[in-house]
Scaffold this active site. Structure first.
Site, PDB file in Angstrom:
ATOM      1  CB  THR A 142      -0.919   0.003   1.247  1.00  0.00           C
ATOM      2  OG1 THR A 142      -1.711  -1.181   1.196  1.00  0.00           O
ATOM      3  CG2 THR A 142      -1.819   1.200   1.283  1.00  0.00           C
ATOM      4  CG  ASP A 197      -1.563  -7.363  -1.988  1.00  0.00           C
ATOM      5  OD1 ASP A 197      -2.519  -6.588  -1.928  1.00  0.00           O
ATOM      6  OD2 ASP A 197      -1.259  -8.141  -1.053  1.00  0.00           O
ATOM      7  CB  SER A 241      -1.495 -11.477  -0.437  1.00  0.00           C
ATOM      8  OG  SER A 241      -1.986 -10.514   0.452  1.00  0.00           O
TER       9      SER A 241
HETATM   10  N1  ASP Z   1      -2.457  -6.052   0.943  1.00  0.00           N
HETATM   11  C1  ASP Z   1      -1.401  -5.091   1.178  1.00  0.00           C
HETATM   12  C2  ASP Z   1      -0.078  -5.819   1.149  1.00  0.00           C
HETATM   13  O1  ASP Z   1       0.271  -6.474   2.085  1.00  0.00           O
HETATM   14  C3  ASP Z   1      -1.604  -4.386   2.463  1.00  0.00           C
HETATM   15  C4  ASP Z   1      -0.501  -3.420   2.805  1.00  0.00           C
HETATM   16  O2  ASP Z   1       0.268  -2.985   1.993  1.00  0.00           O
HETATM   17  O3  ASP Z   1      -0.390  -3.049   3.942  1.00  0.00           O
HETATM   18  O4  ASP Z   1       0.623  -5.730   0.171  1.00  0.00           O
END
Ligand code: ASP
Length: 358
Positions: A28, A71, A73
């Protein structure tokens, strides 16, 4: 890997005193809204427009960006290898390293890098943000600015924090002790079993006694062999023999992080203990970690963990699941001797656990 490299001159007027390499993996923090209101990766060449205060830091900053910021994930073993390799290749050129990473799997990545970067003697600070850098109330600026400051901080000419850490929302945590605990508020990380390495307020207040000290003459080695034949198995009341049996019979399985209750307790039914015993006898490594964020596994404290100990399940003490699974991937790939793997799983490799005489 096809990196994008951006060099930022943040100190045009002055003689540059420090240098930091930022590795931008995605998440993010580095997002901005496009014309259609969608979040897209931000062009780091323009970061000075977003954070003009960077000019006051007198740091030469280079940004190496993953070709496709992700991302977190989607992080995989290849990405861990890439991050470790970039740090290794650029180790002598920079005072410290800041890894911009999504928060979702940041604790896994920070844990893994703490194992892969053997002999690390410089700061590697992971950070990210809950709101994109372009958002009005974004936490990205504060997280990035302070991480940069920590990455260059020295005492008597030596780095103050020569280890892999996560800095987030005023707390500097040892990376392999941290956990993501919040998906909405800014205080996304905590470390229940190890004190913060620093807290930032008006000044950055370092907790020197908790920080692994700088060691003269240490050489960085990077180890990128990892084994992904592992799994996390979380217990819940009512878990069936079928679930346990199928999980432990998976072809090629070498290691299991078993998330138990409280101080390492599991059902004491004979089928359960037998499944564990059979798996251990087949050579599967089983590490007992607690579902509680704080406290530790003490096998044998209750009758419900006595049998686990008897059949050869190992105690993970106060390790986090994130550190346990990454350490297992690391040790299974790099330690040929089974007895040695077991011994090292129960001892700290990079400050990830505290072992008491049990
Ligand atoms: N889904 C995002 C990620 O982990 C959330 C974040 O950046 O905090 O890449």
């Amino acid at each position: 890997m096809n990196y994008k490299i951006v060099r930022l001159n943040t100190a045009a007027q002055q003689e540059i005193e420090h240098s930091v390499l930022i590795i931008y993996t995605g998440g993010t923090l580095g997002m901005a809204y496009d014309d259609d209101g969608a979040l897209v990766p931000f062009n780091f060449g323009k970061i000075l427009e977003k954070i003009p205060n960077l000019n006051n830091l007198n740091i030469s900053i280079t940004v190496i960006s993953f070709p496709e910021p992700i991302d977190s994930s989607n992080i995989n073993l290849q990405h861990w290898g890439d991050m470790a390799y970039i740090i290794f290749e650029n180790y002598d050129t920079y005072d410290g390293f800041v890894v911009l990473h999504g928060t979702d799997t940041m604790a896994y990545s920070a844990s893994m890098l703490s194992f892969m970067l053997k002999g690390l003697n410089k700061p590697v600070i992971f950070t990210g943000a809950q709101l994109p850098i372009s958002a009005m109330r974004s936490d990205a600026r504060e997280n990035l600015m302070t991480s940069l400051e920590i990455a260059i901080s020295k005492a008597n000419g030596k780095p103050i924090v020569p280890e892999v850490c996560i800095f987030f929302n005023h707390l500097l945590l040892r990376g392999n002790r941290a956990k993501k605990v919040q998906s909405v508020h800014f205080d996304a990380f905590e470390s229940e079993n190890y004190p913060p390495l620093a807290e930032s307020g008006i000044v950055i207040d370092y907790n020197y006694s908790a920080i692994r000290p700088y060691e003269e003459g240490k050489k960085l080695r990077y180890v990128n062999k990892l084994d992904k034949s592992v799994m996390v198995l979380k217990l819940f009341p009512g878990i069936t023999q079928q679930v346990i049996h199928h999980s432990l019979s998976m072809e090629g399985l070498k290691g299991v992080v078993l998330e138990t209750y409280g101080s390492g307790n599991s059902p004491s039914e004979s089928w359960f203990i037998k499944e564990m015993e059979d798996a251990v006898d087949r050579g599967i490594l089983i590490l007992n970690v607690s579902q509680c964020n704080g406290g530790r596994v003490i096998q044998g404290r209750y009758q419900t963990s006595m049998d686990l100990k008897r059949v050869g399940v190992l105690s993970g003490a106060d390790i986090t699941t994130e550190a346990a699974i990454t350490k297992m991937m690391f040790l299974l790939a790099n330690e040929p001797d089974e007895t040695e793997i077991k011994r090292r799983m129960m001892m700290p490799l990079a400050g990830e656990m505290s072992v008491l005489n049990q």
